[in-house]
Design a protein around this motif. Structure first.
Motif, mmCIF file in Angstrom:
data_model
loop_
_atom_site.group_PDB
_atom_site.id
_atom_site.type_symbol
_atom_site.label_atom_id
_atom_site.label_comp_id
_atom_site.label_asym_id
_atom_site.label_seq_id
_atom_site.Cartn_x
_atom_site.Cartn_y
_atom_site.Cartn_z
ATOM 1 N N PHE A 141 0.854 -1.179 0.000
ATOM 2 C CA PHE A 141 0.000 0.000 0.000
ATOM 3 C C PHE A 141 0.898 1.239 0.000
ATOM 4 O O PHE A 141 2.039 1.199 0.457
ATOM 5 C CB PHE A 141 -0.882 0.043 1.256
ATOM 6 C CG PHE A 141 -1.893 -1.056 1.387
ATOM 7 C CD1 PHE A 141 -2.119 -1.969 0.370
ATOM 8 C CD2 PHE A 141 -2.632 -1.196 2.556
ATOM 9 C CE1 PHE A 141 -3.059 -2.992 0.499
ATOM 10 C CE2 PHE A 141 -3.576 -2.206 2.705
ATOM 11 C CZ PHE A 141 -3.783 -3.106 1.675
ATOM 12 N N ASP A 142 0.371 2.341 -0.473
ATOM 13 C CA ASP A 142 1.055 3.629 -0.356
ATOM 14 C C ASP A 142 0.946 4.067 1.101
ATOM 15 O O ASP A 142 -0.133 4.467 1.557
ATOM 16 C CB ASP A 142 0.405 4.650 -1.286
ATOM 17 C CG ASP A 142 1.022 6.039 -1.166
ATOM 18 O OD1 ASP A 142 1.908 6.247 -0.317
ATOM 19 O OD2 ASP A 142 0.591 6.922 -1.927
ATOM 20 N N ALA A 143 2.038 3.984 1.848
ATOM 21 C CA ALA A 143 1.987 4.236 3.287
ATOM 22 C C ALA A 143 1.491 5.635 3.613
ATOM 23 O O ALA A 143 0.860 5.850 4.659
ATOM 24 C CB ALA A 143 3.364 4.001 3.908
ATOM 25 N N ALA A 144 1.747 6.597 2.736
ATOM 26 C CA ALA A 144 1.300 7.967 2.984
ATOM 27 C C ALA A 144 -0.211 8.099 2.861
ATOM 28 O O ALA A 144 -0.817 8.992 3.460
ATOM 29 C CB ALA A 144 1.992 8.926 2.027
ATOM 30 N N ALA A 145 -0.839 7.224 2.082
ATOM 31 C CA ALA A 145 -2.279 7.303 1.849
ATOM 32 C C ALA A 145 -3.058 6.286 2.673
ATOM 33 O O ALA A 145 -4.258 6.442 2.876
ATOM 34 C CB ALA A 145 -2.589 7.089 0.373
ATOM 35 N N ALA A 146 -2.385 5.242 3.155
ATOM 36 C CA ALA A 146 -3.050 4.130 3.833
ATOM 37 C C ALA A 146 -3.221 4.425 5.328
ATOM 38 O O ALA A 146 -2.753 5.438 5.847
ATOM 39 C CB ALA A 146 -2.250 2.853 3.627
ATOM 40 N N ASP A 147 -3.890 3.526 6.005
ATOM 41 C CA ASP A 147 -4.130 3.704 7.438
ATOM 42 C C ASP A 147 -4.476 2.342 8.042
ATOM 43 O O ASP A 147 -4.509 1.318 7.339
ATOM 44 C CB ASP A 147 -5.264 4.704 7.669
ATOM 45 C CG ASP A 147 -5.230 5.327 9.062
ATOM 46 O OD1 ASP A 147 -4.357 4.958 9.876
ATOM 47 O OD2 ASP A 147 -6.092 6.184 9.341
ATOM 48 N N GLY A 148 -4.765 2.332 9.326
ATOM 49 C CA GLY A 148 -5.129 1.093 9.985
ATOM 50 C C GLY A 148 -5.164 1.285 11.484
ATOM 51 O O GLY A 148 -5.007 2.394 11.996
ATOM 52 N N ILE A 149 -5.375 0.185 12.175
ATOM 53 C CA ILE A 149 -5.489 0.229 13.637
ATOM 54 C C ILE A 149 -5.102 -1.135 14.200
ATOM 55 O O ILE A 149 -5.385 -2.167 13.581
ATOM 56 C CB ILE A 149 -6.927 0.613 14.060
ATOM 57 C CG1 ILE A 149 -6.984 1.046 15.521
ATOM 58 C CG2 ILE A 149 -7.913 -0.504 13.772
ATOM 59 C CD1 ILE A 149 -6.489 2.433 15.770
ATOM 60 N N PHE A 150 -4.444 -1.140 15.343
ATOM 61 C CA PHE A 150 -4.180 -2.403 16.023
ATOM 62 C C PHE A 150 -5.469 -2.896 16.679
ATOM 63 O O PHE A 150 -6.286 -2.095 17.156
ATOM 64 C CB PHE A 150 -3.090 -2.227 17.079
ATOM 65 C CG PHE A 150 -1.692 -2.485 16.568
ATOM 66 C CD1 PHE A 150 -0.963 -3.579 17.019
ATOM 67 C CD2 PHE A 150 -1.127 -1.645 15.631
ATOM 68 C CE1 PHE A 150 0.311 -3.824 16.532
ATOM 69 C CE2 PHE A 150 0.154 -1.874 15.138
ATOM 70 C CZ PHE A 150 0.881 -2.973 15.592
ATOM 71 N N THR A 151 -5.644 -4.214 16.699
ATOM 72 C CA THR A 151 -6.856 -4.821 17.257
ATOM 73 C C THR A 151 -6.469 -5.980 18.167
ATOM 74 O O THR A 151 -5.305 -6.327 18.309
ATOM 75 C CB THR A 151 -7.787 -5.349 16.151
ATOM 76 O OG1 THR A 151 -7.212 -6.550 15.599
ATOM 77 C CG2 THR A 151 -7.983 -4.323 15.045
ATOM 78 N N SER A 152 -7.489 -6.609 18.726
ATOM 79 C CA SER A 152 -7.260 -7.718 19.650
ATOM 80 C C SER A 152 -6.950 -9.033 18.947
ATOM 81 O O SER A 152 -6.464 -9.975 19.580
ATOM 82 C CB SER A 152 -8.489 -7.914 20.541
ATOM 83 O OG SER A 152 -9.612 -8.289 19.748
ATOM 84 N N GLY A 153 -7.247 -9.133 17.662
ATOM 85 C CA GLY A 153 -7.008 -10.388 16.958
ATOM 86 C C GLY A 153 -7.677 -10.397 15.604
ATOM 87 O O GLY A 153 -8.373 -9.443 15.208
ATOM 88 N N GLY A 154 -7.486 -11.492 14.872
ATOM 89 C CA GLY A 154 -8.011 -11.593 13.529
ATOM 90 C C GLY A 154 -9.518 -11.507 13.454
ATOM 91 O O GLY A 154 -10.070 -10.963 12.481
ATOM 92 N N THR A 155 -10.207 -12.015 14.449
ATOM 93 C CA THR A 155 -11.673 -11.959 14.445
ATOM 94 C C THR A 155 -12.148 -10.511 14.466
ATOM 95 O O THR A 155 -13.042 -10.121 13.700
ATOM 96 C CB THR A 155 -12.244 -12.740 15.640
ATOM 97 O OG1 THR A 155 -11.925 -14.127 15.488
ATOM 98 C CG2 THR A 155 -13.750 -12.583 15.738
ATOM 99 N N GLN A 156 -11.540 -9.685 15.323
ATOM 100 C CA GLN A 156 -11.932 -8.275 15.369
ATOM 101 C C GLN A 156 -11.496 -7.550 14.106
ATOM 102 O O GLN A 156 -12.237 -6.722 13.573
ATOM 103 C CB GLN A 156 -11.319 -7.589 16.584
ATOM 104 C CG GLN A 156 -11.771 -6.142 16.709
ATOM 105 C CD GLN A 156 -11.128 -5.395 17.857
ATOM 106 O OE1 GLN A 156 -10.609 -5.988 18.784
ATOM 107 N NE2 GLN A 156 -11.148 -4.078 17.801
ATOM 108 N N SER A 157 -10.310 -7.865 13.606
ATOM 109 C CA SER A 157 -9.848 -7.218 12.371
ATOM 110 C C SER A 157 -10.782 -7.530 11.212
ATOM 111 O O SER A 157 -11.128 -6.651 10.405
ATOM 112 C CB SER A 157 -8.423 -7.673 12.042
ATOM 113 O OG SER A 157 -7.496 -7.215 13.005
ATOM 114 N N ASN A 158 -11.211 -8.789 11.092
ATOM 115 C CA ASN A 158 -12.120 -9.167 10.011
ATOM 116 C C ASN A 158 -13.485 -8.510 10.176
ATOM 117 O O ASN A 158 -14.113 -8.084 9.190
ATOM 118 C CB ASN A 158 -12.269 -10.683 9.954
ATOM 119 C CG ASN A 158 -11.029 -11.372 9.417
ATOM 120 O OD1 ASN A 158 -10.165 -10.751 8.809
ATOM 121 N ND2 ASN A 158 -10.919 -12.672 9.645
ATOM 122 N N LEU A 159 -13.969 -8.429 11.416
ATOM 123 C CA LEU A 159 -15.242 -7.746 11.669
ATOM 124 C C LEU A 159 -15.155 -6.282 11.245
ATOM 125 O O LEU A 159 -16.054 -5.761 10.573
ATOM 126 C CB LEU A 159 -15.603 -7.842 13.156
ATOM 127 C CG LEU A 159 -16.783 -6.988 13.626
ATOM 128 C CD1 LEU A 159 -18.074 -7.413 12.931
ATOM 129 C CD2 LEU A 159 -16.935 -7.071 15.141
#
Length: 489
Positions: A141-159
């Motif tokens: 991804f273009d790091a300057a344009a992308a984003d995200g967040i840390f979560t508790s696990g894959g289940t929360q990330s997928n949700l």
């Protein structure tokens, strides 16, 4: 007669550094001693026997000192815990953890930052954001344009990903039209995708049959022709294709769907369709010195899940949701006057609560940060490469043994196989390994039959360890079959 301690003396602050250091050293000593003496993955204790010991503890009578409580904990937990660091732990997606991450965990627990707002975390916020950029860059991804967040696990990330996909599909509609559209939304995922995809669909208020399972090919990968046909069929019947979930490392088979081909199908659609890649397991390939190409195509996804507490050898929990464009997180943004009022956003203050499903959030990113600063990304990737190599050797070992049958080779570190006998014989062998404290393995169902499963995430597991476990399985399964009355009798 001595006075009882002031409860405030148990707080970690400027009055208690000596007690803090003493108690932490005692805890580390207890764990270190257990690890030094650990010669099995699990003691084999019966759950009812252990329950009686736990239930016998009087929680109204504290020990008043950490050393006594730790001695009790050794009996209730440490002695009978399941140890993922043991080379014969081969069951689930649990990894041994690297030492820098443990040091970071101790720091994070002591300082106890909450990553929801700047005024609760300061540098913690910036470290997490930097790691999100780093991971996005690794994804392509273009790091300057992308984003995200840390979560508790894959289940929360997928949700979270499917929530964004739902809003991407219907968020701009009028309320009445939106309500009418929700039951028509469809999510397309491999028949072997993680159950959290179906859980997320239920939580998001979609139709009970909203997740359309796509058949897999002979290597257990999602069939692109079947995906295209399923999307076309859904449109023809009046449904609204909402998202495609591709998996980079299925839980059972460790295979990677054809990401580039799936991305092509998604991007050729006449109406917007969200592509999410669940790389909870395969995310470790992002730092692999030799196998990064297995994730080719992931850079075209709208979002991706990466679990650092699997193939990055981090303590539970540490996962992240990443999105290719930061504005795609806007669907979940919210403002509370006491936390992140709009005026703070206008001032550029980084309050991450406005893009998280959680409010209070632990500083789990610190584990990955310290690991990268001490070891470097290549070293983590080399560890993951080792377990993938070992899984390939294990697959060849079992496949060459006429007593066993195997499923397709894994792209990652999983081996699915069965002793050529009854389902009950395979399950009996698995139970015997655990009860006799010899190894821990998993089981699953493939085409209606019971199979056993090795999931390798320990770089210290040797082929000799695996060969010994295979021999034990054959022995226990054969004993079970021999003990059964013959059909003729």
């Amino acid at each position: 007669m001595s006075l009882p301690p002031d409860p405030a003396d148990f707080l970690l602050d400027g009055h208690s550094p000596a007690r803090y250091e003493r108690d932490l050293i005692s805890a580390i000593g207890a764990v270190s001693a257990t690890f030094a003496e650990c010669d099995a993955t699990f003691s084999g204790i019966d759950h009812e026997a252990l329950r009686r010991e736990v239930d016998a503890v009087d929680l109204q009578q504290p020990t008043s000192d950490c050393a006594s409580a730790l001695r009790e904990l050794d009996r209730l937990y440490l002695r009978d815990a399941v140890y993922f660091h043991h080379p014969r732990y081969l069951a689930h997606l649990n990894c041994p953890v690297v030492l820098p991450a443990l040091a970071a965990d101790a720091v994070a627990s002591a300082v106890n930052s909450s990553l929801d707002t700047w005024d609760q975390s300061a540098g913690g916020t910036l470290i997490e954001q930097r790691l999100i950029q780093w991971t996005c860059d690794r994804l392509g991804f273009d790091a300057a344009a992308a984003d995200g967040i840390f979560t508790s696990g894959g289940t929360q990330s997928n949700l979270h990903a499917l929530y964004l996909a739902r809003e991407h599909a219907v968020g701009s509609r009028h309320a009445t039209d939106r309500t009418a559209a929700l039951p028509r939304l469809r999510v397309f995922a491999s028949a072997d995708s993680h159950f959290s995809v179906r859980t997320a669909a239920r939580l998001l208020g979609l139709h009970p049959d909203a997740v359309v399972p796509i058949p897999t090919d002979g290597h257990r990968r999602l069939r692109v022709d079947a995906l295209r046909a399923a999307i076309d069929s859904a449109r023809a019947e009046g449904s609204i294709p909402m998202a495609v979930v591709a998996t980079a490392g299925t839980t059972d088979f460790g295979v990677i769907d054809p990401l580039a081909e799936i991305a092509e199908v998604v991007h050729e659609q006449p109406a917007p369709l969200w592509l999410h890649v669940d790389a909870a397991y395969g995310g470790g390939l992002l730092v692999s010195p030799t196998r990064r190409s297995l994730l080719a195509g992931i850079e075209r996804a709208h979002s991706a899940t990466v679990d650092f507490h699997k193939s990055f050898f981090q303590p539970i929990s540490a996962s992240a949701l990443l999105v290719r464009r930061s504005e795609w997180m806007d669907a979940g943004r919210h403002h509370a006057d006491y936390l992140n009022p709009v005026r703070m956003t206008r001032a550029g203050i980084p309050n991450q609560v406005d893009k998280s499903l959680q409010t209070t959030r632990r500083f789990d990113a610190l584990k990955l940060w310290l690991t990268l600063r001490v070891m470097g990304a290549d070293a983590i990737g080399e560890l993951f490469d080792r377990v993938i190599d070992r899984a390939g050797e294990a697959h060849r070992l079992v496949a060459s043994d006429p007593r066993f049958e195997v499923v397709t080779p894994s792209d990652l570190s999983t081996v699915v196989f069965r002793f050529a006998g009854t389902d009950e014989a395979n399950l009996a062998a698995r139970a015997a390994l655990s009860a006799n404290a010899e190894a821990m393995i998993a089981s699953t169902t493939v085409d209606g039959r019971t199979f056993l499963k090795f999931t390798l995430l320990n770089p210290r597991t040797t082929l000799a360890d695996i060969a010994e476990v295979v021999a034990l399985i054959a022995g226990y399964a054969s004993e079970h079959l021999s003990a059964q009355p013959s059909l003729a009798s």
